[in-house]
Design an enzyme around this catalytic site. Structure first.
Site, PDB file in Angstrom:
ATOM      1  N   GLY A   1       0.817  -1.208   0.000  1.00 21.70           N
ATOM      2  CA  GLY A   1       0.000   0.000   0.000  1.00 21.70           C
ATOM      3  C   GLY A   1       0.849   1.255   0.000  1.00 21.70           C
ATOM      4  N   SER A   2       0.356   2.288   0.673  1.00 22.68           N
ATOM      5  CA  SER A   2       0.943   3.625   0.522  1.00 22.68           C
ATOM      6  C   SER A   2       2.331   3.799   1.103  1.00 22.68           C
ATOM      7  CB  SER A   2       0.005   4.673   1.135  1.00 22.68           C
ATOM      8  OG  SER A   2      -1.204   4.724   0.397  1.00 22.68           O
ATOM      9  N   ILE A   3       2.808   2.889   1.959  1.00 26.10           N
ATOM     10  CA  ILE A   3       4.205   2.988   2.404  1.00 26.10           C
ATOM     11  C   ILE A   3       5.127   2.903   1.198  1.00 26.10           C
ATOM     12  CG2 ILE A   3       6.037   1.711   3.615  1.00 26.10           C
ATOM     13  CD1 ILE A   3       4.093   1.201   5.870  1.00 26.10           C
ATOM     14  N   PHE A   4       4.681   2.189   0.161  1.00 30.24           N
ATOM     15  CA  PHE A   4       5.504   2.041  -1.041  1.00 30.24           C
ATOM     16  C   PHE A   4       5.667   3.369  -1.783  1.00 30.24           C
ATOM     17  CE2 PHE A   4       6.272   0.880  -5.495  1.00 30.24           C
ATOM     18  CZ  PHE A   4       7.377   0.046  -5.334  1.00 30.24           C
ATOM     19  N   LYS A   5       4.823   4.346  -1.478  1.00 25.81           N
ATOM     20  CA  LYS A   5       4.953   5.645  -2.136  1.00 25.81           C
ATOM     21  C   LYS A   5       6.302   6.305  -1.819  1.00 25.81           C
ATOM     22  CE  LYS A   5      -0.039   6.322  -2.356  1.00 25.81           C
ATOM     23  NZ  LYS A   5      -1.241   6.863  -1.722  1.00 25.81           N
TER      24      LYS A   5
END
Length: 577
Positions: free
Chosen positions: A304-308
């Site tokens: 999810g958004s941690i990968f951003k």
């Protein structure tokens, strides 16, 4: 005259035959005594000697401060020697009463004609001493060691445990088996031809060599606190599981690795309460394997958004985006025939790139991903170390599950840009984020630190993990630290704020497959101090009930952990951070 000649010939034949036989016997005797002597000496030795193994004490596992996490407890091994038993019925009765074993099983063992038969291992020393006091002929009570874990379920899926023969089964116990196992000793006793030990002969004894002491990077206090935090949020959110990783982002040393629910290392084959008692052996083993699994390295998930953090770092490094670039979010982004929603369905409106990171805005990252392009996306995916494994020193690490580059279209690129449609392990995600904010050097997460001689206490080896490879420029890494600090101070990670500390971090909320199941994973990764990270912590909550957003449920877990461990690590509060 004829008969006399015949008898002489007959006597000559008998004499020559006897002489030939004597020569043959002498030759055979010479052969046996000279050329085949070693073989028969060994046969005689085997007939008159009995070997009993003395188990070596397994090496201890200690934390970074020297606190013992795994040690040994004195136990006994009970054996019988068939040829020496004089009162089998009494032996059967005593062993059945003391060991709680069926009489028929003991009877089969003592009636078996063999040099030695084990009845039971890992018998409590008090029980072994009682059996020894009976002075039963043919019953042997040997001192042995059983692995003992002073803190029960602490870091159970990291430390691992041993089997009946004290060999490592999972975790660090099996990874560092060669250091920990030691060298067994031996007791040699002399017997007569019937196998009965001779009372007036001395035993030959080869002393065992204890295993080495393994020092690991785990910190008992940090692990204990993180485990309590995991159990608390797991109960509050009625979650399936919680993973917490705490590590040094500069060295890769892992201070804590929690996989709740943990299990009791001193009873690793006992299933949790409430498990169906009617399970067959295959079903029970499957449940044990699941209970022992270390989610942080054995299982993958959509980050999810941690990968951003990855997408932003790659885009800034490649120069396809600047912090002040502006974007517009109407609440969704059209990609080919797909409408991909933002978490805020009403949209964020006009926002800069930094605000897009703070808001964790999907449309912004889809646009950034498109600017980056598939070729560059995969270039940085490999450069940042996501294509391979982290190299963590635990067995069974899972690899990233990723699309083949040739199969990636615009929709796949869009969803990958904000952390969906591929899977990594929690350890891989934590390692990558740490590497991107520590100045741009890829770390190897690890537990093993050093090996010490058990007797002298002197260091034998410092465990090394190779030279750290640069994966991101210092300038881009510094930019990312500043941006992620604003995520906590101004954006979706506000619940991770601590007065007096500069915290950076990123929230995430991902949905598991199949999407129709409505099962979510809420997570947050944070690091401190934001300008010079000394410690990083990641909390992942699997299938929480009720509110499931990472910024709401996982960020407070990391905040509470930091609030306790930052002072403990000597990181002081600032007056005006």
């Amino acid at each position: 005259m004829r008969n006399k000649t015949y008898n002489k010939k007959k006597m000559l034949v008998v004499f020559l035959s006897a002489l030939l036989m004597i020569f043959f016997l002498i030759a055979r005797l010479v052969y046996l005594m000279i050329f085949d002597a070693a073989y028969y000496q060994q046969k005689a030795k085997t007939l008159h000697e009995r070997e009993r193994e003395i188990k070596a004490a397994r090496g201890e596992i200690i934390d970074r401060n020297g606190k013992v996490l795994a040690t040994n407890k004195a136990v006994c091994t009970i054996s019988v020697i068939h040829s020496q038993i004089t009162d089998p019925e009494r032996v059967i009765q005593v062993l059945a009463d003391e060991l709680g074993i069926e009489k028929e099983m003991i009877r089969k063992r003592i009636e078996k004609v063999s040099s030695r038969e084990k009845i039971k291992t890992n018998v409590e020393k008090e029980t072994g001493d009682r059996i020894r006091a009976y002075e039963l002929d043919g019953v042997k009570v040997d001192e042995d060691f059983k692995r003992y874990y002073p803190y029960g379920n602490l870091a159970s899926k990291v430390l691992g445990f041993t089997g009946e023969d004290n060999q490592g089964i999972i975790g660090l116990e099996v990874k560092y088996e060669n250091y920990l196992k030691g060298v067994n000793g031996m007791i040699l006793t002399t017997t007569d031809a019937r196998g009965i030990e001779l009372a007036d002969t001395l035993e030959d004894r080869v002393e065992p060599v204890s295993g080495d002491t393994l020092q690991v990077s785990l910190d008992y206090n940090i692990q204990e606190y993180a485990q309590q935090a995991a159990e608390k949020v797991m109960e509050e959110k009625q979650a399936d599981a919680v993973v917490i990783l705490i590590l040094n982002p500069k060295t890769g040393e892992i201070y804590a690795c929690v996989n709740a629910p943990e299990f009791d290392l001193n009873a690793p084959f006992t299933l949790p309460e409430g498990t169906d008692a009617a399970l067959n052996d295959e079903e029970k083993q499957a449940m044990l394997n699941q209970m022992w699994r270390n989610r942080s390295i054995n299982d993958t998930y959509e980050p999810g958004s941690i990968f951003k953090v990855f997408t932003a770092s790659a885009a800034l490094e490649e120069g396809v985006v600047k912090e002040e670039d502006t974007f517009y979010c109407p609440g969704y982004k059209l990609v080919e025939d797909r409408r991909i929603r933002c978490a805020r369905t009403t949209g964020h409106g006009s926002e800069t790139f930094v605000q897009g990171v703070q808001n964790s805005c999907n449309p912004v990252f889809i646009e950034v991903g498109m600017r980056l392009g598939t070729e560059n996306f995969y270039k940085y995916f490999e450069k940042f170390g996501l294509m391979g494994k982290t190299g963590v020193d635990l067995p069974g690490e899972a690899a990233t599950i990723m699309h083949k580059k040739e199969n990636v279209g615009q929709v796949e690129l869009a969803t990958m840009s904000f952390g969906q449609s591929f899977q990594v392990t929690p350890m891989q995600m934590a390692t990558t984020v740490c590497s991107l904010v520590n100045g741009g050097k890829r770390i190897t997460p690890h537990f093993g630190v050093a090996v010490y001689d058990a007797e002298s206490g002197e260091k034998e080896e410092t465990i090394s993990y190779g030279k750290r490879k640069r994966i991101l420029s210092k300038e881009t890494s510094e930019k990312m630290r500043k941006i992620l600090e604003t995520v906590v101070s101004e954006g979706g990670g506000k619940k991770a704020q601590i007065e007096g500390y500069r915290i950076g971090g990123k929230t995430a909320t991902s949905q598991t497959l199949p999407r129709s199941a409505n099962r979510y994973i809420g997570s947050f990764i944070g690091f401190a101090p934001a300008d010079d990270p000394q410690v990083a912590a990641m909390a992942i909550i699997y299938n929480p009930q009720g509110i499931y957003y990472g910024g709401t449920i996982a960020a407070p877990v990391v905040r509470d952990i930091f609030d306790n461990i930052l002072p403990y690590l000597g990181i002081e509060r600032e007056e005006n951070p």
